[in-house]
Enzyme design. Sequence first.
Site, PDB file in Angstrom:
ATOM      1  N   GLY A 170      -4.701   9.438   7.075  1.00  0.00           N
ATOM      2  CA  GLY A 170      -5.082   8.795   6.818  1.00  0.00           C
ATOM      3  C   GLY A 170      -7.000   8.726   6.392  1.00  0.00           C
ATOM      4  N   ALA A 171      -7.914   8.116   7.107  1.00  0.00           N
ATOM      5  CA  ALA A 171      -8.933   7.903   7.578  1.00  0.00           C
ATOM      6  C   ALA A 171      -9.733   8.843   7.788  1.00  0.00           C
ATOM      7  CB  ALA A 171      -9.254   7.068   7.772  1.00  0.00           C
TER       8      ALA A 171
ATOM      9  N   GLY B 154      -8.212  12.227   7.481  1.00  0.00           N
ATOM     10  CA  GLY B 154      -7.938  13.199   6.624  1.00  0.00           C
ATOM     11  C   GLY B 154      -6.644  14.082   5.986  1.00  0.00           C
TER      12      GLY B 154
ATOM     13  N   GLY C 289      -0.759   8.148  -0.240  1.00  0.00           N
ATOM     14  CA  GLY C 289       0.148   9.278   0.198  1.00  0.00           C
ATOM     15  C   GLY C 289       0.721  10.441  -1.247  1.00  0.00           C
ATOM     16  N   ASP C 290       1.801   9.252  -1.836  1.00  0.00           N
ATOM     17  CA  ASP C 290       2.121   9.965  -3.063  1.00  0.00           C
ATOM     18  C   ASP C 290       1.060  10.327  -4.192  1.00  0.00           C
ATOM     19  OD1 ASP C 290       4.236   8.120  -1.800  1.00  0.00           O
ATOM     20  OD2 ASP C 290       3.972   6.345  -2.949  1.00  0.00           O
TER      21      ASP C 290
END
Length: 314
Positions: free
Chosen positions: A222-223, A225, A251-252
Amino acid sequence: MILTVTPNPSLDRTYEIPALTRGAVLRADADRVDPGGKGVNVSRAVAAAGHRTIAVLPLGGPEGALLERLLTGLGIEVAAVPVTGRTRVNIAAAEPDGTLTKLNAPGPELTPAESHALLSAVTARAGGATWTVCCGSLPRGLDDDWYAALVARARRTGARIALDTSGPALTRALPAGPDVVKPNTDELATAVRRHLATVGDAVLAAEDLRKAGARAVLATLGAAGQLLVDDTGTHWGTAPATPVRSDVGAGDASLAGFLSAGGRGPRALAAALAHGAAAVRLPGSAMPEPADLRPDEVTVTSEPPLERPLGAAR
Ligand SMILES: O=P(O)(O)OC[C@@]1(O)O[C@H](CO)[C@@H](O)[C@@H]1O
């Protein structure tokens, strides 16, 4: 050629709404339909980067026919396994502050013959691929060992395999030795059955997945890293992802960037970060084009900030 397999693909319909209120009739300001499913998104992102890609997926009903048309229009070769059920439609409600609420349908139940046909469709093509990328939830009818069987079969063709799934479908496939797995924070925590509070916790969890059989772990946190633990070492990176429009498919896009850049080491991690950040700035599950990437804003280090807290999953 990058081969992707998405056992439970979707049409992703995104409504942009001013605010989500339970129990109300909401009017959308805009809506869009994207081809969806994690492997499908990887194919879309690598195709946008100019790579040849084949997407293997079960398709059924008018939704399946539309999904195939949309993908073909993007220059993606589709290896369709016809199924009797209808391909699902997943809904997202996107609010202006970047909050996104997603409703994923279960998708069709595959028969044993359809499940087998899907496995065969992948292994028939895996030998010609630089990467075979297996992604997303398993539809009803495919048991938790399905990815394990797929990884074991694809390995015999000499293919390199990336796996992005969660829960038992992930943990059961680890002993088959996928070349890289891509969990997010929640998926990594579930796989090691402990809470992950810091980057250091994520590093230990990634090492556990490697001990269980994964050759490399790319964790999208996520935010906070992204983390890569592979045979070149432990690498950590961040990229500013503002303004946040929609994190669906980030994520993909990260996995696609990672594989497009060789799938190993800090350079590939930097590409993953650039793709993930670009996807977050785009609406719906739109995948980034090369012009959307800001590689200069990516920072990668081999000394992860072990004490840094982890934020929400993406
Ligand atoms: O139900 P799954 O397979 O876990 O996830 C499906 C999905 O949410 O994943 C993609 C984003 O990663 C979307 O395109 C799609 O709707």
